[in-house]
Write an enzyme that holds these catalytic residues in place. Structure first.
Site, PDB file in Angstrom:
ATOM      1  N   GLY A 185     -10.157 -22.258 -25.344  1.00 37.42           N
ATOM      2  CA  GLY A 185      -9.812 -21.952 -23.867  1.00 37.42           C
ATOM      3  C   GLY A 185      -9.941 -20.523 -23.715  1.00 37.42           C
ATOM      4  O   GLY A 185     -11.084 -19.825 -23.729  1.00 37.42           O
ATOM      5  N   GLY A 186      -8.709 -19.785 -23.551  1.00 35.08           N
ATOM      6  CA  GLY A 186      -8.755 -18.321 -23.364  1.00 35.08           C
ATOM      7  C   GLY A 186      -9.371 -17.554 -24.220  1.00 35.08           C
ATOM      8  O   GLY A 186     -10.131 -16.433 -23.761  1.00 35.08           O
ATOM      9  N   GLY A 194      -2.949 -22.937 -23.057  1.00 34.97           N
ATOM     10  CA  GLY A 194      -2.603 -21.799 -22.297  1.00 34.97           C
ATOM     11  C   GLY A 194      -1.308 -21.419 -22.323  1.00 34.97           C
ATOM     12  O   GLY A 194      -0.859 -20.551 -21.794  1.00 34.97           O
ATOM     13  N   ASN A 200     -14.689 -23.173 -23.835  1.00 34.65           N
ATOM     14  CA  ASN A 200     -14.213 -23.886 -22.226  1.00 34.65           C
ATOM     15  C   ASN A 200     -14.027 -22.535 -21.323  1.00 34.65           C
ATOM     16  O   ASN A 200     -12.760 -22.041 -21.324  1.00 34.65           O
ATOM     17  CB  ASN A 200     -13.264 -25.203 -22.402  1.00 34.65           C
ATOM     18  CG  ASN A 200     -12.870 -25.441 -20.835  1.00 34.65           C
ATOM     19  OD1 ASN A 200     -13.651 -25.063 -19.914  1.00 34.65           O
ATOM     20  ND2 ASN A 200     -12.028 -26.302 -20.671  1.00 34.65           N
ATOM     21  N   TRP A 201     -14.613 -22.035 -20.654  1.00 31.38           N
ATOM     22  CA  TRP A 201     -14.641 -20.823 -19.841  1.00 31.38           C
ATOM     23  C   TRP A 201     -13.668 -21.130 -18.695  1.00 31.38           C
ATOM     24  O   TRP A 201     -13.319 -20.089 -17.635  1.00 31.38           O
ATOM     25  CB  TRP A 201     -15.759 -20.087 -19.509  1.00 31.38           C
ATOM     26  CG  TRP A 201     -16.471 -19.735 -20.773  1.00 31.38           C
ATOM     27  CD1 TRP A 201     -16.129 -19.698 -21.980  1.00 31.38           C
ATOM     28  CD2 TRP A 201     -17.941 -18.926 -20.618  1.00 31.38           C
ATOM     29  NE1 TRP A 201     -17.222 -18.949 -22.787  1.00 31.38           N
ATOM     30  CE2 TRP A 201     -18.277 -18.585 -22.183  1.00 31.38           C
ATOM     31  CE3 TRP A 201     -18.737 -18.515 -19.678  1.00 31.38           C
ATOM     32  CZ2 TRP A 201     -19.241 -18.082 -22.507  1.00 31.38           C
ATOM     33  CZ3 TRP A 201     -19.832 -17.976 -19.997  1.00 31.38           C
ATOM     34  CH2 TRP A 201     -20.298 -17.507 -21.326  1.00 31.38           C
ATOM     35  N   LYS A 202     -13.559 -22.499 -18.270  1.00 33.45           N
ATOM     36  CA  LYS A 202     -12.933 -22.752 -17.072  1.00 33.45           C
ATOM     37  C   LYS A 202     -13.483 -22.232 -15.869  1.00 33.45           C
ATOM     38  O   LYS A 202     -14.328 -21.877 -15.650  1.00 33.45           O
ATOM     39  CB  LYS A 202     -11.285 -22.779 -17.541  1.00 33.45           C
ATOM     40  CG  LYS A 202     -10.699 -23.407 -18.828  1.00 33.45           C
ATOM     41  CD  LYS A 202      -9.212 -23.494 -18.878  1.00 33.45           C
ATOM     42  CE  LYS A 202      -8.751 -24.085 -20.218  1.00 33.45           C
ATOM     43  NZ  LYS A 202      -7.669 -24.376 -20.331  1.00 33.45           N
ATOM     44  N   SER A 221      -4.516 -23.168 -27.470  1.00 31.58           N
ATOM     45  CA  SER A 221      -4.179 -21.850 -28.021  1.00 31.58           C
ATOM     46  C   SER A 221      -4.696 -21.631 -29.275  1.00 31.58           C
ATOM     47  O   SER A 221      -3.852 -20.994 -30.180  1.00 31.58           O
ATOM     48  CB  SER A 221      -2.463 -21.986 -27.965  1.00 31.58           C
ATOM     49  OG  SER A 221      -2.484 -21.830 -26.585  1.00 31.58           O
ATOM     50  N   GLU A 249      -6.208 -32.280 -27.592  1.00 26.02           N
ATOM     51  CA  GLU A 249      -5.331 -31.168 -27.068  1.00 26.02           C
ATOM     52  C   GLU A 249      -4.096 -31.355 -26.680  1.00 26.02           C
ATOM     53  O   GLU A 249      -3.883 -31.870 -25.456  1.00 26.02           O
ATOM     54  CB  GLU A 249      -6.412 -30.515 -26.083  1.00 26.02           C
ATOM     55  CG  GLU A 249      -7.751 -30.053 -26.408  1.00 26.02           C
ATOM     56  CD  GLU A 249      -8.225 -29.185 -25.177  1.00 26.02           C
ATOM     57  OE1 GLU A 249      -8.498 -27.763 -25.335  1.00 26.02           O
ATOM     58  OE2 GLU A 249      -8.253 -29.698 -23.902  1.00 26.02           O
ATOM     59  N   GLU A 263      -6.179 -30.771 -17.658  1.00 23.08           N
ATOM     60  CA  GLU A 263      -5.934 -30.202 -16.261  1.00 23.08           C
ATOM     61  C   GLU A 263      -6.705 -30.982 -15.111  1.00 23.08           C
ATOM     62  O   GLU A 263      -6.071 -31.184 -14.167  1.00 23.08           O
ATOM     63  CB  GLU A 263      -6.725 -28.655 -16.349  1.00 23.08           C
ATOM     64  CG  GLU A 263      -5.932 -27.573 -17.212  1.00 23.08           C
ATOM     65  CD  GLU A 263      -6.828 -26.653 -17.605  1.00 23.08           C
ATOM     66  OE1 GLU A 263      -6.297 -25.851 -18.352  1.00 23.08           O
ATOM     67  OE2 GLU A 263      -8.040 -26.612 -17.202  1.00 23.08           O
ATOM     68  N   HIS A 320     -10.275 -33.513 -19.434  1.00 29.01           N
ATOM     69  CA  HIS A 320      -9.283 -32.560 -19.693  1.00 29.01           C
ATOM     70  C   HIS A 320      -7.956 -32.524 -19.234  1.00 29.01           C
ATOM     71  O   HIS A 320      -7.966 -33.092 -18.090  1.00 29.01           O
ATOM     72  CB  HIS A 320     -10.120 -31.347 -19.487  1.00 29.01           C
ATOM     73  CG  HIS A 320      -9.307 -30.085 -19.948  1.00 29.01           C
ATOM     74  ND1 HIS A 320      -8.370 -29.456 -19.492  1.00 29.01           N
ATOM     75  CD2 HIS A 320      -9.857 -29.069 -21.033  1.00 29.01           C
ATOM     76  CE1 HIS A 320      -8.051 -28.419 -20.203  1.00 29.01           C
ATOM     77  NE2 HIS A 320      -8.919 -28.264 -21.003  1.00 29.01           N
TER      78      HIS A 320
END
Length: 252
Positions: A232-233, A172, A9-11, A211, A166, A96, A94
């Protein structure tokens, strides 16, 4: 045996050109991977570019969100009709989106049904906040989110839904759940899926997200009820994402 599934997930990161370049870099590093399904989920504006980059490979394409309506006066939104035939997967629910955009369980349920109606495979995200975790409410929260989001999903569509557990407190933050925690929560989710879909629950895939790194991925992905990861990151760094994919069961 459930096939492992790792999605990146590159957000809200990467320009169109950067997204294309990253996809090309990942293709090279993942060429030898056959036992794990991989999907890249870039921003909407980069979907076409990434799709062209991964053409003729085994890598799948995912979108990061969508509206529940096919069309209409919803400025700035993307409909399932627009994604059908372009993306294979779509991330829904998600934390977010729930936190920053006020998405309710009912809205997420409508999105899940719309995605399935148009041949898209939802990656349905569920997870508890730190406060809910500390109050011992994790299982109640997961059950509520899961049952609400899957209301009305037909048995024949169940295995097209991927669940991503998640924990919100791990997204994050660099603070991942332990492998034992991930297994315990994913096993609980599978038990809830059995209540909803019976034996089909054994075929449904449950990812862990929050993470995930090359350091913790091997232990987390070894757990029997963890069928992959929503990353994610670390998915923004080719070497890290490739290492996570290679850590999945069947690639070691």
């Amino acid at each position: 045996m459930r096939k492992q599934f790792v999605a990146g997930n590159w957000k809200m990161n990467k320009t169109v050109h950067e997204a294309y370049d990253l996809a090309i870099e990942l293709i090279t590093g993942l060429r030898a991977v056959r036992e794990t399904e991989v999907a890249l989920c870039p921003p909407f504006v980069a979907l076409t570019a990434v799709k062209s980059a991964i053409a003729n490979t085994m890598i799948r394409l995912g979108a990061q969100n969508m509206h529940d309506q096919d069309r209409g006066a919803f400025t700035g939104e993307i409909s399932p009709v627009m994604l059908a035939g372009l993306a294979d997967y779509v991330i829904l629910g998600h934390s977010e989106r729930r936190q920053h955009f006020g998405e309710s369980d009912a809205f997420i349920n409508r999105k899940v049904l719309a995605a399935l109606r148009h041949g898209l495979r939802p990656i349905l995200c569920i997870g508890e906040t730190l406060e809910q975790n500390e109050r011992g409410e994790t299982e109640a929260v997961l059950a509520q989110q899961l049952h609400a989001a899957l209301t009305g999903v037909a048995a024949e569509d169940a295995t097209n839904v991927v669940i991503a557990y998640e924990p919100v407190w791990a997204i994050g933050t660099g603070r991942a759940a332990t492998a034992d925690d991930a297994q315990q929560r994913c096993a609980f989710v599978r038990a809830q899926l059995r209540d909803l879909f019976g034996a089909l629950a054994e075929e449904m895939r449950i990812q862990y997200g929050g993470s995930v790194t090359p350091a913790n991925a091997p232990e987390i992905l070894r757990q029997p009820d963890v069928d992959g990861a929503l990353v994610g990151g670390a998915s923004l760094k080719a070497d890290d994402f490739i290492a996570i994919v290679r850590a999945a069961k069947g690639n070691l």
